[in-house]
Design an enzyme around this catalytic site. Structure first.
Site, mmCIF file in Angstrom:
data_model
loop_
_atom_site.group_PDB
_atom_site.id
_atom_site.type_symbol
_atom_site.label_atom_id
_atom_site.label_comp_id
_atom_site.label_asym_id
_atom_site.label_seq_id
_atom_site.Cartn_x
_atom_site.Cartn_y
_atom_site.Cartn_z
ATOM 1 N N ASN A 86 11.162 -8.473 1.867
ATOM 2 C CA ASN A 86 10.109 -7.457 1.875
ATOM 3 C C ASN A 86 10.175 -6.522 0.673
ATOM 4 O O ASN A 86 9.174 -5.890 0.338
ATOM 5 C CB ASN A 86 10.215 -6.642 3.168
ATOM 6 C CG ASN A 86 9.274 -5.478 3.185
ATOM 7 O OD1 ASN A 86 8.059 -5.627 3.332
ATOM 8 N ND2 ASN A 86 9.808 -4.262 2.989
ATOM 9 N N TYR A 151 2.363 -6.708 -11.515
ATOM 10 C CA TYR A 151 2.460 -6.818 -10.056
ATOM 11 C C TYR A 151 1.722 -8.051 -9.545
ATOM 12 O O TYR A 151 2.275 -8.848 -8.779
ATOM 13 C CB TYR A 151 1.878 -5.554 -9.417
ATOM 14 C CG TYR A 151 1.900 -5.564 -7.903
ATOM 15 C CD1 TYR A 151 3.065 -5.257 -7.210
ATOM 16 C CD2 TYR A 151 0.756 -5.866 -7.172
ATOM 17 C CE1 TYR A 151 3.095 -5.253 -5.826
ATOM 18 C CE2 TYR A 151 0.774 -5.863 -5.782
ATOM 19 C CZ TYR A 151 1.944 -5.565 -5.122
ATOM 20 O OH TYR A 151 1.971 -5.579 -3.746
#
Length: 243
Positions: A86, A151
């Site tokens: 995560n 990203y």
């Protein structure tokens, strides 16, 4: 006695990771909550008030620290059955202003980190029933967003890594899936950004950390034993919007 189900969750100090940790504990897992923010993750675990949660300091970009973390978890809980990659960083810059360090830094956390985690946990996952891996991708790996070259591309790469791992590990009985969160109420987004995204959203709000945690909990559960290579979008419809 070793715990029957042991999850290692990265980025667990706050936000989605803390919610995933709490949710899996509710489902009966023992959970190793891992984060680079060692003090914060220790506080998060202490607040849970259970000996079934363990705080572990972990820089996901370090193969050595991954090895040490997995060893510690196995020694403490008796094994690892579940890996939730995560941890992630959100870095924004235009193409003309992006730097090599900024670009590479995003990739190291968002894609290299999960790869190293899979490698470190794999010997233990091979030994258990219903072993599962869940990677946190993003709607940035479905549609392009300006100023997100580092990203977005790192999350596209993680999406590809998830698919390759699902194919490669299926014969060993290890399921590999991904969740694709849209904007969520976490420290990754400042208050102004949260307000702006909520106003633009189809559902007129952004997601809550536990809504992502619920999706992860399903994918690692006995209710998803025939699901691998799945991409579960949890975005309130963001990926359906054209603008």
């Amino acid at each position: 006695m070793p715990a029957d189900r042991v999850a290692l969750v990265t980025g667990a100090a706050r936000g989605q990771g803390a919610a995933i940790t709490a949710r899996l504990l509710q489902d009966g897992f023992a959970v190793a909550a891992c984060d680079l923010l060692a003090d914060d993750v220790a506080d998060t675990v202490a607040a849970l008030g259970t000996d079934r949660a363990l705080a572990v300091s972990l820089d996901v970009t370090s193969a050595e620290q991954w090895g040490s973390a997995v060893t510690r978890v196995v020694e403490h809980f008796g094994g690892v059955t579940t890996l939730v990659n995560n941890a992630g960083v959100l870095h924004r810059a235009s193409l003309s202003e992006e730097t090599a360090d900024g670009f590479e830094g995003s990739w190291r956390v968002n894609c290299l980190g999960p790869f190293l985690g899979i490698q470190a946990a794999l010997p233990h996952l091979r030994d258990v029933d219903n072993a599962a891996i869940v990677n946190t991708c993003s709607t940035g790996a479905i549609r392009p967003f300006p100023h997100h070259s580092a990203y977005g591309s790192s999350k596209w790469a993680l999406r590809g890594l998830t698919q390759v791992a699902a194919v490669e590990l299926a014969p060993a009985g290890i399921r590999v899936n991904s969740v694709f969160p849209g904007p969520v109420e976490t420290p990754m987004l400042d208050g102004a950004t949260q307000t702006r995204l909520a106003a633009q959203a189809l559902m007129k709000r952004i997601g809550k950390p536990m809504e992502i945690a619920d999706a992860v909990a399903f994918l690692v559960s006995e209710h998803a034993t025939f699901i691998t290579g799945s991409e579960l979008i949890v975005d309130g419809g963001q990926s359906l919007q054209s603008g």
